[in-house]
Design a protein around this motif. Structure first.
Motif, PDB file in Angstrom:
ATOM      1  N   VAL A 131       0.816  -1.118   0.016  1.00 49.37           N
ATOM      2  CA  VAL A 131       0.176  -0.013   0.081  1.00 49.37           C
ATOM      3  C   VAL A 131       0.706   1.161   0.157  1.00 49.37           C
ATOM      4  N   VAL A 132       0.569   2.358  -0.763  1.00 50.75           N
ATOM      5  CA  VAL A 132       1.283   3.395  -0.968  1.00 50.75           C
ATOM      6  C   VAL A 132       1.349   4.275   0.371  1.00 50.75           C
ATOM      7  N   GLY A 133       2.629   4.534   0.748  1.00 50.32           N
ATOM      8  CA  GLY A 133       2.781   5.184   2.127  1.00 50.32           C
ATOM      9  C   GLY A 133       2.923   4.327   3.152  1.00 50.32           C
ATOM     10  N   ASP A 134       3.069   2.970   3.025  1.00 43.76           N
ATOM     11  CA  ASP A 134       3.047   2.202   4.309  1.00 43.76           C
ATOM     12  C   ASP A 134       4.569   1.537   4.374  1.00 43.76           C
ATOM     13  N   LYS A 135       5.183   2.291   4.998  1.00 38.63           N
ATOM     14  CA  LYS A 135       6.731   2.117   5.283  1.00 38.63           C
ATOM     15  C   LYS A 135       6.690   0.872   6.128  1.00 38.63           C
ATOM     16  N   LYS A 136       5.763   0.654   7.010  1.00 40.33           N
ATOM     17  CA  LYS A 136       5.767  -0.326   7.719  1.00 40.33           C
ATOM     18  C   LYS A 136       5.663  -1.732   7.334  1.00 40.33           C
ATOM     19  N   TYR A 137       4.909  -1.985   6.036  1.00 40.66           N
ATOM     20  CA  TYR A 137       4.802  -2.745   5.276  1.00 40.66           C
ATOM     21  C   TYR A 137       5.215  -2.986   3.816  1.00 40.66           C
ATOM     22  N   GLY A 138       6.415  -2.267   3.805  1.00 40.76           N
ATOM     23  CA  GLY A 138       7.214  -2.550   2.444  1.00 40.76           C
ATOM     24  C   GLY A 138       7.081  -1.576   1.420  1.00 40.76           C
ATOM     25  N   SER A 139       6.547  -0.249   1.887  1.00 38.02           N
ATOM     26  CA  SER A 139       6.370   0.770   0.948  1.00 38.02           C
ATOM     27  C   SER A 139       7.512   1.490   0.512  1.00 38.02           C
ATOM     28  N   LYS A 140       7.935   1.978  -0.710  1.00 34.98           N
ATOM     29  CA  LYS A 140       9.091   2.646  -0.839  1.00 34.98           C
ATOM     30  C   LYS A 140       8.765   4.238  -1.230  1.00 34.98           C
ATOM     31  N   LYS A 141       7.581   4.543  -1.572  1.00 34.88           N
ATOM     32  CA  LYS A 141       6.850   5.745  -1.986  1.00 34.88           C
ATOM     33  C   LYS A 141       6.068   6.081  -1.109  1.00 34.88           C
ATOM     34  N   ASN A 142       6.000   7.533  -1.096  1.00 28.39           N
ATOM     35  CA  ASN A 142       4.859   8.390  -0.206  1.00 28.39           C
ATOM     36  C   ASN A 142       4.314   9.345  -1.008  1.00 28.39           C
ATOM     37  N   ALA A 143       3.725   8.823  -2.371  1.00 30.98           N
ATOM     38  CA  ALA A 143       3.459   9.824  -3.221  1.00 30.98           C
ATOM     39  C   ALA A 143       2.179  10.689  -2.990  1.00 30.98           C
ATOM     40  N   ILE A 144       1.504   9.940  -2.048  1.00 32.60           N
ATOM     41  CA  ILE A 144       0.147  10.848  -1.647  1.00 32.60           C
ATOM     42  C   ILE A 144       0.257  11.414  -0.267  1.00 32.60           C
ATOM     43  N   ARG A 145       1.302  11.168   0.186  1.00 31.00           N
ATOM     44  CA  ARG A 145       1.594  11.839   1.756  1.00 31.00           C
ATOM     45  C   ARG A 145       0.425  11.283   2.776  1.00 31.00           C
ATOM     46  N   ARG A 146      -0.090  10.112   2.768  1.00 27.67           N
ATOM     47  CA  ARG A 146      -0.918   9.417   3.640  1.00 27.67           C
ATOM     48  C   ARG A 146      -0.900   7.982   3.016  1.00 27.67           C
TER      49      ARG A 146
END
Length: 305
Positions: free
Chosen positions: A256-271
């Protein structure tokens, strides 16, 4: 408006209970607010931020140094509106009767209290809301949404209704659909993920393919639209485990976008790119089938074009 203000924002509007600004150039949130409200002291502006009266696009933002980008919309709920009896911060009521309340929660608002935050939660605000009618009234948590997940959420108004909903959740809930903005192009048009979920001592949920090694979880998905960078999915839960969608999207290789805890590399929508868009269930008292929807955030649609 001073020239300095004009550099930062454009198309300012005054709504009945809020001020709406469009960001024109990159800046930090506190600086932007200080320029937007020149008649207020620094401490007053900081407290407006802390109380959760500021939203950026479709999420509450309380960080002073949050970076704003051109094109974003900043909404400030006026003080008078925030302290008015009817004002709810970070949420709106979709439906209410004698047994239940259904809300649309914004990303950034806690469902229930934590050790650090007791008051700025959906549960606390709704408790205050029902006690205005009768100090004996109470609100009970039926299910939860993560702080950074937005969308439809239901609460019960009595212990009896809460128990009935929780004990018969699988039978009573007819549809629970999420919109998930995930990284990468999901090539398989629809499918499902099945695994057993366990939680580590550090509260990280992880997947196991070993039968009965944790709680069984099944997540169904369908691609709504996608490009090379992002995919927008309709996700339906067959089971409702903690962080289930987030873990299963990571399992698919499309966190899932912005989900650093579970593998996201991008935070394109800042949430977090997760939104509870449909909840349909049989009313716990009348048995009537009810259906509630919360519009998919615009940022999800824009990124997956």
């Amino acid at each position: 408006m001073s020239k300095g203000n004009k550099q930062h924002r454009t198309g300012d509007k005054k709504l009945a209970n809020s001020l709406v600004y469009t960001v024109k150039e990159r800046t930090e949130l506190l600086s932007f607010l200080l320029e937007s409200m020149p008649n207020r002291s620094r401490n007053s502006v900081k407290s407006i931020l802390t109380r959760g009266q500021v939203t950026v696009n479709d999420h509450i933002e309380t960080k002073h140094n949050y970076t704003l980008h051109p094109g974003q919309t900043v909404t400030i709920l006026k003080n008078k509106a925030a302290v008015k009896e009817s004002a709810l911060i970070g949420m709106s009521i979709l439906y209410e009767d004698d047994d239940i309340i259904v809300i649309n929660k914004e990303a950034g608002l806690l469902s229930i209290a934590t050790e650090k935050e007791k008051r700025q939660t959906a549960h606390h605000q709704l408790m205050e809301h029902v006690r205005r009618e009768d100090p004996q009234n109470r609100i009970f948590v039926v299910h939860r949404l993560d702080k950074d997940t937005s969308g439809v959420m239901m609460f019960a108004k009595s212990e009896h209704v809460k128990r009935k909903l929780q004990d018969n959740w699988k039978e009573m809930v007819k549809e629970r659909t999420y919109a998930a903005l995930v990284e990468g192009k999901v090539t398989k048009e629809k499918g499902y993920v099945s695994s057993w979920l366990r939680e580590s001592s550090t509260h990280l949920v992880y997947s196991s393919q070993t039968k009965n090694d944790g709680q069984h979880a099944i997540t169904h998905y369908k691609v709504v639209r996608s490009n090379e960078d992002f995919s927008l999915l309709d996700v339906q839960l067959e089971t409702g485990r903690k962080n289930q969608i987030r873990v299963h999207m990571q399992d698919m290789g499309h966190p899932v976008v912005g989900d650093k805890k579970y593998g996201s590399k991008k935070n394109a929508i800042r949430r977090l790119g997760l939104h509870a868009k449909v909840l349909s269930f049989n009313h716990p008292t009348t048995g009537q089938l009810l259906l509630f929807k919360a519009d998919v955030p615009k940022s999800f649609l824009t990124k997956s074009k």
